[in-house]
Enzyme design. Structure first.
Site, PDB file in Angstrom:
ATOM      1  N   ASN A   9      24.561  33.913 -15.127  1.00 19.03           N
ATOM      2  CA  ASN A   9      23.924  33.735 -16.434  1.00 19.03           C
ATOM      3  C   ASN A   9      22.424  33.934 -16.235  1.00 19.03           C
ATOM      4  OD1 ASN A   9      22.910  32.896 -18.866  1.00 19.03           O
ATOM      5  ND2 ASN A   9      23.582  30.758 -18.665  1.00 19.03           N
ATOM      6  N   LYS A  11      20.146  34.044 -18.396  1.00 17.48           N
ATOM      7  CA  LYS A  11      19.323  33.298 -19.372  1.00 17.48           C
ATOM      8  C   LYS A  11      18.215  34.215 -19.912  1.00 17.48           C
ATOM      9  CE  LYS A  11      20.735  29.093 -17.066  1.00 17.48           C
ATOM     10  NZ  LYS A  11      20.470  27.701 -16.703  1.00 17.48           N
ATOM     11  N   HIS A  94      26.750  26.820 -23.889  1.00 24.55           N
ATOM     12  CA  HIS A  94      25.871  26.459 -22.778  1.00 24.55           C
ATOM     13  C   HIS A  94      25.017  25.249 -23.159  1.00 24.55           C
ATOM     14  CE1 HIS A  94      22.869  26.552 -19.665  1.00 24.55           C
ATOM     15  NE2 HIS A  94      23.759  27.225 -18.954  1.00 24.55           N
ATOM     16  N   GLU A  96      22.047  24.609 -22.733  1.00 24.55           N
ATOM     17  CA  GLU A  96      20.732  24.932 -23.329  1.00 24.55           C
ATOM     18  C   GLU A  96      20.880  25.293 -24.803  1.00 24.55           C
ATOM     19  OE1 GLU A  96      19.796  27.750 -20.254  1.00 24.55           O
ATOM     20  OE2 GLU A  96      19.753  26.081 -18.843  1.00 24.55           O
ATOM     21  N   GLU A 166      29.641  22.342 -16.447  1.00 19.73           N
ATOM     22  CA  GLU A 166      28.254  22.333 -15.972  1.00 19.73           C
ATOM     23  C   GLU A 166      27.620  20.981 -16.296  1.00 19.73           C
ATOM     24  OE1 GLU A 166      26.615  26.645 -15.649  1.00 19.73           O
ATOM     25  OE2 GLU A 166      26.245  25.934 -17.673  1.00 19.73           O
ATOM     26  N   GLY A 172      19.594  23.742 -12.940  1.00 16.37           N
ATOM     27  CA  GLY A 172      18.201  24.091 -12.681  1.00 16.37           C
ATOM     28  C   GLY A 172      17.413  22.991 -11.995  1.00 16.37           C
ATOM     29  N   SER A 212      23.086  24.519 -10.100  1.00 18.29           N
ATOM     30  CA  SER A 212      22.431  24.616  -8.795  1.00 18.29           C
ATOM     31  C   SER A 212      23.350  25.116  -7.679  1.00 18.29           C
ATOM     32  CB  SER A 212      21.779  23.273  -8.415  1.00 18.29           C
ATOM     33  OG  SER A 212      20.763  22.943  -9.352  1.00 18.29           O
TER      34      SER A 212
END
Ligand code: 13P
Length: 251
Positions: A9, A11, A94, A96, A166, A172, A212
């Site tokens: 991904n 992003k 996702h 985010e 996730e 991240g 990660s």
């Protein structure tokens, strides 16, 4: 039988020039042919990515789509626009998108249905936040996300669904779920699918771990029996790192 999948991904990273560079670098890597390899560049670079990967085994996925077929939704992208340029996979849900763009599981249920209706493959993301893990409610949170967004679907829909667990606290941050934590949650997710759809469906669904994942920790995470691959953020932006992760399954 379920597939091993590693998806990158990207992003909101990489210009078109950089997208071309990274794909060309990836194509030079020796990638395990038994692993489904996906990349997910930004919308404006999808056409280019489809053209550059047409001769190989790399699949291209969008990072999002709108739930309406067309209309007055400034700035949005519809599913038929993706399919028309040769994109047949989409990441939905996702964290985010949930955190910064207000996407809820009710909305995601609509998006998932719209994608599946036209035979897109959905990579559905979900996972608990740090406070939920600390409070010990992570299993309930995941169950609720899946129940709302996915468990009203017909069993036949599941051939086009890939799950991506996730945990938000691992995205991240450099903090990965331990292999045991990932396995524990993945086994729980598979048990929920078995409860709703039966053992065959549960056995066949690929459940990816994201958060990660790096070359140094991919192998021990992928060695877990219910972890079928990974959804990779930062490390997917570097061809050799991503290739090392793709090749992280024991042969
Ligand atoms: P990182 O691999 O950068 O933690 O990102 C994970 C992720 O969000 C993939 O969708």
């Amino acid at each position: 039988m379920r597939k091993h999948i590693v998806a990158g991904n990207w992003k909101m990273n990489k210009t078109q020039t950089e997208t071309v560079e990274l794909i060309n670098e990836l194509k030079q890597q020796d990638l395990d042919a038994n692993v489904g390899v996906y990349i997910s560049p930004a919308f404006v670079n999808l056409s280019k990515a489809v053209a550059l990967t047409a001769d190989g085994n790399i699949q291209v996925a969008a990072q999002n789509m709108h739930q309406s077929p067309n209309g007055a939704f400034t700035g949005e992208i519809a599913v038929n626009m993706l399919q028309d340029i040769g994109v047949n996979h989409v990441i939905l849900g996702h964290s985010e998108r949930r955190a910064y763009f207000g996407e809820t599981d009710e909305l995601l249920r609509e998006k998932v249905q719209v994608a599946l209706d036209v035979d897109m493959e959905v990579i559905f993301c979900f996972g608990e936040e740090l406070n939920e893990r600390k409070e010990g409610t992570h299993f309930d949170v995941v169950k609720k996300q899946l129940t709302t967004a996915l468990f009203a679907l017909d069993v036949s829909a599941w051939r086009n669904i890939v799950l991506a667990y996730e945990p938000v606290w691992a995205i991240g941050t450099g903090e990965t779920a331990s292999p045991e934590q990932a396995q524990e949650m993945h086994a729980y997710i598979r048990s929920l699918i078995e409860y709703h759809y039966g053992v065959k469906c549960a056995d066949d669904v690929s459940i990816l771990y994201g958060g990660s994942v790096k070359p140094a920790n991919a192998a021990e995470i992928f060695a877990q029996p219910d972890v079928d691959g990974g959804l990779i953020g930062g490390a997917s932006l570097n061809a050799t790192d991503f290739a090392a992760i793709v090749n992280g399954f024991a042969s």
